[in-house]
Design a protein around this motif. Structure first.
Motif, mmCIF file in Angstrom:
data_model
loop_
_atom_site.group_PDB
_atom_site.id
_atom_site.type_symbol
_atom_site.label_atom_id
_atom_site.label_comp_id
_atom_site.label_asym_id
_atom_site.label_seq_id
_atom_site.Cartn_x
_atom_site.Cartn_y
_atom_site.Cartn_z
ATOM 1 N N GLY A 155 0.813 -1.216 0.000
ATOM 2 C CA GLY A 155 0.000 0.000 0.000
ATOM 3 C C GLY A 155 0.841 1.258 0.000
ATOM 4 O O GLY A 155 0.560 2.211 0.736
ATOM 5 N N GLN A 156 1.866 1.274 -0.815
ATOM 6 C CA GLN A 156 2.833 2.357 -0.761
ATOM 7 C C GLN A 156 2.348 3.633 -1.451
ATOM 8 O O GLN A 156 2.832 4.720 -1.155
ATOM 9 N N VAL A 157 1.404 3.496 -2.365
ATOM 10 C CA VAL A 157 0.823 4.698 -2.983
ATOM 11 C C VAL A 157 0.049 5.491 -1.933
ATOM 12 O O VAL A 157 0.226 6.708 -1.784
ATOM 13 N N LEU A 158 -0.819 4.808 -1.180
ATOM 14 C CA LEU A 158 -1.589 5.466 -0.123
ATOM 15 C C LEU A 158 -0.663 6.053 0.935
ATOM 16 O O LEU A 158 -0.863 7.178 1.407
ATOM 17 N N LEU A 159 0.368 5.305 1.314
ATOM 18 C CA LEU A 159 1.333 5.781 2.305
ATOM 19 C C LEU A 159 1.972 7.089 1.868
ATOM 20 O O LEU A 159 2.096 8.040 2.650
ATOM 21 N N ASN A 160 2.362 7.173 0.619
ATOM 22 C CA ASN A 160 3.052 8.366 0.141
ATOM 23 C C ASN A 160 2.113 9.544 -0.076
ATOM 24 O O ASN A 160 2.540 10.694 0.035
ATOM 25 N N VAL A 161 0.860 9.270 -0.370
ATOM 26 C CA VAL A 161 -0.115 10.370 -0.447
ATOM 27 C C VAL A 161 -0.228 11.057 0.917
ATOM 28 O O VAL A 161 -0.196 12.286 1.026
ATOM 29 N N VAL A 162 -0.343 10.242 1.976
ATOM 30 C CA VAL A 162 -0.417 10.804 3.329
ATOM 31 C C VAL A 162 0.873 11.551 3.668
ATOM 32 O O VAL A 162 0.850 12.667 4.205
ATOM 33 N N ASN A 163 2.023 10.952 3.353
ATOM 34 C CA ASN A 163 3.307 11.582 3.673
ATOM 35 C C ASN A 163 3.488 12.915 2.952
ATOM 36 O O ASN A 163 4.007 13.875 3.524
ATOM 37 N N ILE A 164 3.085 12.976 1.698
ATOM 38 C CA ILE A 164 3.228 14.224 0.928
ATOM 39 C C ILE A 164 2.373 15.331 1.537
ATOM 40 O O ILE A 164 2.830 16.466 1.717
ATOM 41 N N ILE A 165 1.128 14.998 1.854
ATOM 42 C CA ILE A 165 0.229 16.009 2.420
ATOM 43 C C ILE A 165 0.764 16.512 3.764
ATOM 44 O O ILE A 165 0.833 17.726 4.016
ATOM 45 N N MET A 166 1.189 15.591 4.615
ATOM 46 C CA MET A 166 1.610 15.996 5.953
ATOM 47 C C MET A 166 2.974 16.683 5.933
ATOM 48 O O MET A 166 3.238 17.576 6.742
ATOM 49 N N ALA A 167 3.869 16.292 5.017
ATOM 50 C CA ALA A 167 5.152 16.984 4.903
ATOM 51 C C ALA A 167 4.947 18.429 4.464
ATOM 52 O O ALA A 167 5.640 19.344 4.922
ATOM 53 N N THR A 168 3.975 18.645 3.577
ATOM 54 C CA THR A 168 3.664 20.008 3.140
ATOM 55 C C THR A 168 3.127 20.837 4.295
ATOM 56 O O THR A 168 3.549 21.986 4.508
ATOM 57 N N LEU A 169 2.201 20.251 5.049
ATOM 58 C CA LEU A 169 1.661 20.963 6.205
ATOM 59 C C LEU A 169 2.736 21.229 7.253
ATOM 60 O O LEU A 169 2.765 22.297 7.875
ATOM 61 N N ARG A 170 3.651 20.270 7.439
ATOM 62 C CA ARG A 170 4.707 20.428 8.430
ATOM 63 C C ARG A 170 5.602 21.616 8.083
ATOM 64 O O ARG A 170 5.900 22.450 8.929
ATOM 65 N N GLY A 171 6.054 21.685 6.826
ATOM 66 C CA GLY A 171 6.964 22.751 6.424
ATOM 67 C C GLY A 171 6.301 24.104 6.300
ATOM 68 O O GLY A 171 6.753 25.097 6.894
ATOM 69 N N VAL A 172 5.210 24.162 5.535
ATOM 70 C CA VAL A 172 4.520 25.437 5.312
ATOM 71 C C VAL A 172 3.956 25.970 6.621
ATOM 72 O O VAL A 172 4.066 27.166 6.932
ATOM 73 N N GLY A 173 3.352 25.081 7.407
ATOM 74 C CA GLY A 173 2.762 25.514 8.671
ATOM 75 C C GLY A 173 3.790 26.051 9.643
ATOM 76 O O GLY A 173 3.550 27.064 10.324
ATOM 77 N N ALA A 174 4.965 25.411 9.716
ATOM 78 C CA ALA A 174 6.005 25.887 10.628
ATOM 79 C C ALA A 174 6.471 27.283 10.260
ATOM 80 O O ALA A 174 6.659 28.148 11.129
ATOM 81 N N VAL A 175 6.657 27.525 8.953
ATOM 82 C CA VAL A 175 7.092 28.857 8.517
ATOM 83 C C VAL A 175 6.029 29.907 8.832
ATOM 84 O O VAL A 175 6.344 31.013 9.307
ATOM 85 N N LEU A 176 4.761 29.581 8.581
ATOM 86 C CA LEU A 176 3.692 30.539 8.860
ATOM 87 C C LEU A 176 3.592 30.827 10.368
ATOM 88 O O LEU A 176 3.363 31.982 10.769
ATOM 89 N N ILE A 177 3.763 29.780 11.189
ATOM 90 C CA ILE A 177 3.733 29.974 12.639
ATOM 91 C C ILE A 177 4.859 30.905 13.079
ATOM 92 O O ILE A 177 4.664 31.849 13.868
ATOM 93 N N LEU A 178 6.079 30.643 12.577
ATOM 94 C CA LEU A 178 7.229 31.469 12.957
ATOM 95 C C LEU A 178 7.098 32.894 12.446
ATOM 96 O O LEU A 178 7.553 33.847 13.091
ATOM 97 N N TRP A 179 6.473 33.067 11.298
ATOM 98 C CA TRP A 179 6.354 34.388 10.678
ATOM 99 C C TRP A 179 5.214 35.208 11.270
ATOM 100 O O TRP A 179 5.375 36.386 11.616
#
Length: 506
Positions: A155-179
């Motif tokens: 089920g690696q397609v589903l796994l990577n869909v979740v990882n992509i979405i959460m990695a985006t939220l992790r990075g973008v969200g951290a910058v917005l929080i700090l800014w």
């Protein structure tokens, strides 16, 4: 038994997820440093070290789950057994996650006052950051367990869909929080808690959704532990020693170096570890298939998949690694736009990238060992390495600082390539050792070093930033192209494609 197209689909999905996660990690690091400072970013490096250290408490369960799910999914009528296994190991995993949080919180005072050396951050600020690290680590820790189960179920397609979405939220969200909210390390780790908890819950739901249904309710079974304990103990021993080997330099440097210099080492480590975004997808795509072939005892298919995967691994990591190693100063300057950071970190990047590339070459041989259930070799090799390298890291760090610690990573992985392969092929595929050294690894390695090295020597001194980007891009394409041509499987594929197009045109 999945067809080859499924393996390719999984590898492509793994690459997409890994590359995107690497981009989300690398792109935002200069912004993290801009908002919080390099000393605070050193705490981010310490957070990564904590995650690596506590990974040893996995006890081999995620790798065991991966292997068991792959084996059970190839057989009919094992649905209830699969669900019971996940429930049993899940119960243990969450208990350890709670223990991790408690331990880190209890040690937060000692760490802030006696372990990390901060010049500008107060002990109270560091202590609060460590407490938040502990909570984030505990919530993030079960991710490897649920990921292992999904990979075993293909089920690696589903796994990577979740990882992509959460990695985006992790990075973008951290910058917005700090800014927009607070440019503090506490705000950064608070956001990590939110994202880590959400990621774990999503992957847990994905694993349970992906498993085949059964009539009975999933329940804890002690018999599951009795059946898998040998392989799990072997994997735990390997994981324990591997964690010591990969985190030992960071543990020692976090104690011996000022937090600022440790921040530069952490930055360099992030760049080097980005190679695992290329290594992991191939390993995760090939390992379940190798396990199934071993179960079926198809020796011809095992040999074919082994060599093909080793060559793909060499082609994917060696050109990228040596372009990074030879052009580390220029790439760091382009990335961070900071001359001081580039000058202090470029040699560290070159050393750590080289060691990581050598480590990557060992991943498919390691997958072959695990597919056969053979964990003793990796355990004893790592045990000897720990005994030798612990005093070596301390000596090199004391006398040569961060560069000394990074050099040991190259020494360690050179030993794996030169010694471990010799030992492995005495038992597994004994007639294929020289083919691995020559065709699978040797030719693409030599080609990547020569091409990237010549590109470094011939690089003009006065180039604009755009010119540097263009020049490195050309060298990268040439390095990859030449390495692809000397790799047997790739050259055969190119010749077949050219022949097909020629016949079609005629």
């Amino acid at each position: 038994m999945p067809p080859i197209s499924l393996i390719k689909r999984n590898i492509i999905a793994n690459f997409a997820g890994s590359i995107w996660m690497a981009l989300m990690s690398l792109v935002f690091i200069p912004l993290y440093i801009h908002f919080t400072g390099i000393e605070a970013y050193g705490l981010v490096g310490f957070y990564a070290t904590l995650q690596g250290v506590f990974a040893l408490l996995d006890m081999g369960l995620s790798s065991t789950l991966n292997r068991e799910m792959a084996g059970l999914s190839a057989e009919v009528g094992r649905e209830q057994e699969m669900r019971n296994m996940v429930r049993t190991l899940e119960f243990i995993y969450w208990g350890v996650a709670v223990a991790i949080v408690v331990v880190i919180v209890l040690l937060s005072g000692y760490i802030s006052q006696h372990w990390v050396t901060a010049e500008h951050l107060s002990p109270e600020t560091v202590r609060e950051a460590v407490i938040l690290m502990g909570i984030a680590t505990g919530l993030q820790w079960p991710v490897s367990f649920y990921s292992g189960g999904l990979m075993g179920l293909q089920g690696q397609v589903l796994l990577n869909v979740v990882n992509i979405i959460m990695a985006t939220l992790r990075g973008v969200g951290a910058v917005l929080i700090l800014w927009l909210v607070s440019p503090t390390i506490g705000a950064f780790f608070s956001w990590q808690i939110v994202v880590s908890g959400t990621t774990t819950l999503l992957l847990a739901g994905a694993l349970w959704y992906s498993m085949p249904k059964s009539r009975g309710k999933a329940c804890f079974q002690a018999s599951v532990l009795r059946r898998i304990w040998r392989f799990a103990v072997g994997m735990f021993g390997i994981s324990l020693l591997a964690t010591l080997l990969t985190q030992m330099d960071k543990i020692i440097l976090s104690r011996m170096l000022p937090l600022e210099m440790f921040g530069y080492y952490t930055l360099s480590g992030v760049v080097a570890l980005s190679l695992f975004r290329l290594i992991g997808p191939i390993f995760n795509g090939v390992y379940p298939r190798l396990t199934q072939l071993v179960t079926l005892n198809d020796q011809f298919a095992i040999k074919e998949l082994y060599h093909r995967s080793c060559q793909v691994m060499s082609l994917m990591i060696l050109p990228a690694a040596f372009v990074l190693a030879f052009f580390s100063r220029e790439l760091l300057l382009l990335w961070t736009q900071n001359v001081v950071t580039a000058e202090r970190a470029y040699l560290l990047v070159s050393l750590l990238v080289t060691g990581t590339a050598l480590n990557g070459l060992m991943n498919i041989p390691y997958a072959l060992q695990l597919a056969h259930g053979w964990t003793k070799l990796a355990f004893y090799v790592n045990l000897v390495s720990v005994i030798i390298l612990f005093p070596l890291i301390f000596f090199m760090t004391k006398h040569y600082g961060a560069v000394g610690g990074a050099s040991v990573w190259v020494i360690l992985n050179s030993g794996y390539v030169l010694i471990t392969i010799q030992l492995m092929h005495r038992r597994l595929l004994p007639d294929e050792k020289m083919y691995w050294y020559g065709r699978d690894v040797g030719l693409p390695l030599l080609c990547a070093v020569v091409t990237a090295g010549c590109g470094r020597i011939l690089m003009p001194d006065s180039l604009s930033q755009l010119g540097v980007v263009f020049y490195i891009a050309v060298v990268s394409l040439l390095t990859f192209g030449f390495a692809a041509w000397v790799t047997p499987e790739t050259r055969r594929w190119i010749v077949q494609r050219l022949s097909y197009r020629t016949v079609k045109c005629v």
